[in-house]
Enzyme design. Structure first.
Site, short mmCIF file in Angstrom:
data_model
loop_
_atom_site.label_atom_id
_atom_site.label_comp_id
_atom_site.label_asym_id
_atom_site.label_seq_id
_atom_site.Cartn_x
_atom_site.Cartn_y
_atom_site.Cartn_z
N SER A 1 0.99 -1.32 0.12
CA SER A 1 0.44 -0.48 0.12
C SER A 1 1.28 1.38 0.09
O SER A 1 2.39 1.23 0.34
CB SER A 1 -1.34 -0.09 1.25
OG SER A 1 -0.02 -0.03 2.30
N ALA B 1 -8.93 -4.49 1.62
CA ALA B 1 -9.66 -3.90 0.62
C ALA B 1 -8.10 -4.79 -0.25
O ALA B 1 -8.16 -4.88 -1.96
CB ALA B 1 -9.31 -2.98 0.40
N ASP C 1 -6.33 -6.85 0.30
CA ASP C 1 -6.00 -8.54 -0.01
C ASP C 1 -7.00 -8.31 -1.12
O ASP C 1 -6.83 -9.33 -2.14
CB ASP C 1 -6.11 -9.43 1.43
CG ASP C 1 -5.79 -9.05 2.41
OD1 ASP C 1 -6.97 -8.89 3.49
OD2 ASP C 1 -4.62 -8.18 2.34
N ASN D 1 -8.51 -3.73 -8.98
CA ASN D 1 -8.99 -2.04 -8.68
C ASN D 1 -10.42 -2.54 -8.09
O ASN D 1 -11.21 -1.97 -7.31
CB ASN D 1 -8.69 -1.64 -9.34
CG ASN D 1 -7.26 -1.32 -9.86
OD1 ASN D 1 -6.83 -0.82 -8.41
ND2 ASN D 1 -6.94 -0.10 -10.25
#
Ligand code: ADP
Ligand code: LIP
Length: 383
Positions: A189, A240, A242, A266
């Site tokens: 991230s 999110a 994962d 996404n």
């Protein structure tokens, strides 16, 4: 052009990481207790897209969801199940991160090389959340899997001795650094990317940096691509990343190009944040996604991610933007009016709900029907 080989017809996929118990907390109230761990979010994506996968996960005898998970875990009688408390109202975490503050309050045994199957796989995913993946475990994965995808949270997390507070260390300080040149893709991230020298790592492997509602960016040795996000009304950021990784690898497993597979990631990430805890995807949306992926595959030569000649060069294949639009409309027919949920969990203390574009808004606000099962136990915080 993508350089690489076609995805094998029935690729074998190995997911390695522990299931965990998640407790979501805000203003001192437990909002939800749910099944967690990257292994659960990723296998949830693979199951939803009807893609077979093998999963190695360890839990304690206290694991609450053994009957619910479609991929059984190894039960370790002498161990507890890994548990995280996620706080959504403490502002800046001790590590300076603006999103939720995580505390690992119990940890199951690590996954060792002996726990892995003695067979070969096309794709491997090293996705520990509680420190369960050891350097030797990752090394064994690199031996039995042709391409290994790694979520950096499996490598750089450290846990407070007293309260289990999750902090991050520089990747170079972890015992995994020597293995980096052998992995295929590293996912981080934006907050985690601070602990990585992306400019150095990108010389060795593909690096994907996700950035919440902004989508993600894919880096390789001498190029990078920004991959567009999908609009969502965030209620809980948990999982999110994962689900993104699950969608990304699922796309590659099905033969999509890297940019198109990142779009699929996404999309799954955007669906995940619209539900509290482990999402239960709308079956009609999943069918639309499967149809769009098949359609997209017919349009493009199917390639999987493969280190070929040591280099990976790709550009957005023709029709990439149309693929984005097609996925985006997969949600549209199933929007229903839903009450605002008081227990929405902002990504960061000052985050606000995403304002959805015109076709979603209007009164009452249209949001995807929350199809998630009620978490195992919630404290009714209604007045
Ligand atoms: N609020 C959001 N709106 C739309 N998409 C989102 C949102 N939050 C996350 N995503 C999607 O999920 C992906 C992963 O989310 P992110 O929060 O960056 O990962 P992590 O959980 O690892 O921090 C993002 O790249 C994006 O595509
Ligand atoms: O939100 P995300 O970073 O993608 O992944 C999460 C982990 O960071 C967290 O430790 C775990 O408890 C959640 O179940 C989920 O796996």
């Amino acid at each position: 052009m993508v350089t690489g080989r076609k995805s094998p017809l029935n690729p074998r996929v190995l997911i390695v990481g522990n299931y965990c118990h998640d407790v979501l907390i805000r203003d001192g109230d437990v909002l939800a207790e749910t099944l967690g761990g990257a292994a659960s979010f990723i296998s949830n994506v693979f199951d939803g897209l009807s893609i077979r996968c093998n999963l190695i996960s360890k839990v304690g005898q206290d694991f609450k969801y053994q009957a619910k998970v479609s991929h059984g875990a190894i039960v370790v009688p002498s161990s507890e199940t890994t548990m995280f408390h996620a706080y959504f109202d403490l502002g800046l975490g001790g590590n300076g991160r603006e999103d939720r503050v995580l505390k690992r309050v119990s940890a199951c045994e690590p996954i060792t090389p002996m726990d892995l199957p003695d067979t070969r796989f096309d794709f491997g995913m090293a996705v520990g959340v509680g420190g369960e993946i050891l350097p030797e475990t990752l090394e064994r994965m690199l031996e039995i899997c042709r391409v290994v995808f790694v979520d950096i949270q499996a490598l750089i997390r450290v846990f407070g001795r007293d309260d289990g507070a999750v902090n991050l260390v520089n990747l170079k300080e972890s015992g995994f650094y020597p293995l980096l040149p052998r992995i295929g893709v590293l996912k981080a991230s934006t907050e985690e990317a601070v602990f990585v020298d992306v400019e150095e790592i990108r010389k060795w492997c593909c690096v994907v940096v996700t950035n919440g509602k902004e989508g993600c960016k894919v880096y390789w040795s001498d190029g990078e691509l920004q991959i567009a996000p999908f609009l969502a009304n965030q209620r809980d950021p948990t999982g999110a990343g994962d689900s993104f990784l699950g969608g990304f690898v699922a796309g590659l497993v099905q033969g999509l190009s890297v940019p198109d597979a990142a779009l699929l990631g996404n999309f799954l990430g955007s669906l995940t944040v619209e539900q509290i805890g482990l999402p239960k995807f709308d079956l009609r949306i999943l069918q639309r996604v499967r149809d769009e992926v098949q359609r997209r595959k017919m349009q493009c030569s199917s390639y999987c991610y493969e280190r070929s000649d040591g280099e990976l060069k790709f550009s957005k294949p023709l029709g990439h933007e149309q693929f984005h639009a097609s996925l985006g409309t997969a949600k549209l027919p199933y929007l229903q009016t839903v009450q605002e949920c008081r227990c929405d969990l902002p990504r960061s203390p000052n985050s606000v709900e995403q304002s959805l574009p015109n076709q979603y808004t209007g009164h009452p606000k249209l949001l995807p029907t929350p199809f998630h099962e009620e978490p195992v136990r919630t404290i009714d915080n209604e007045p």
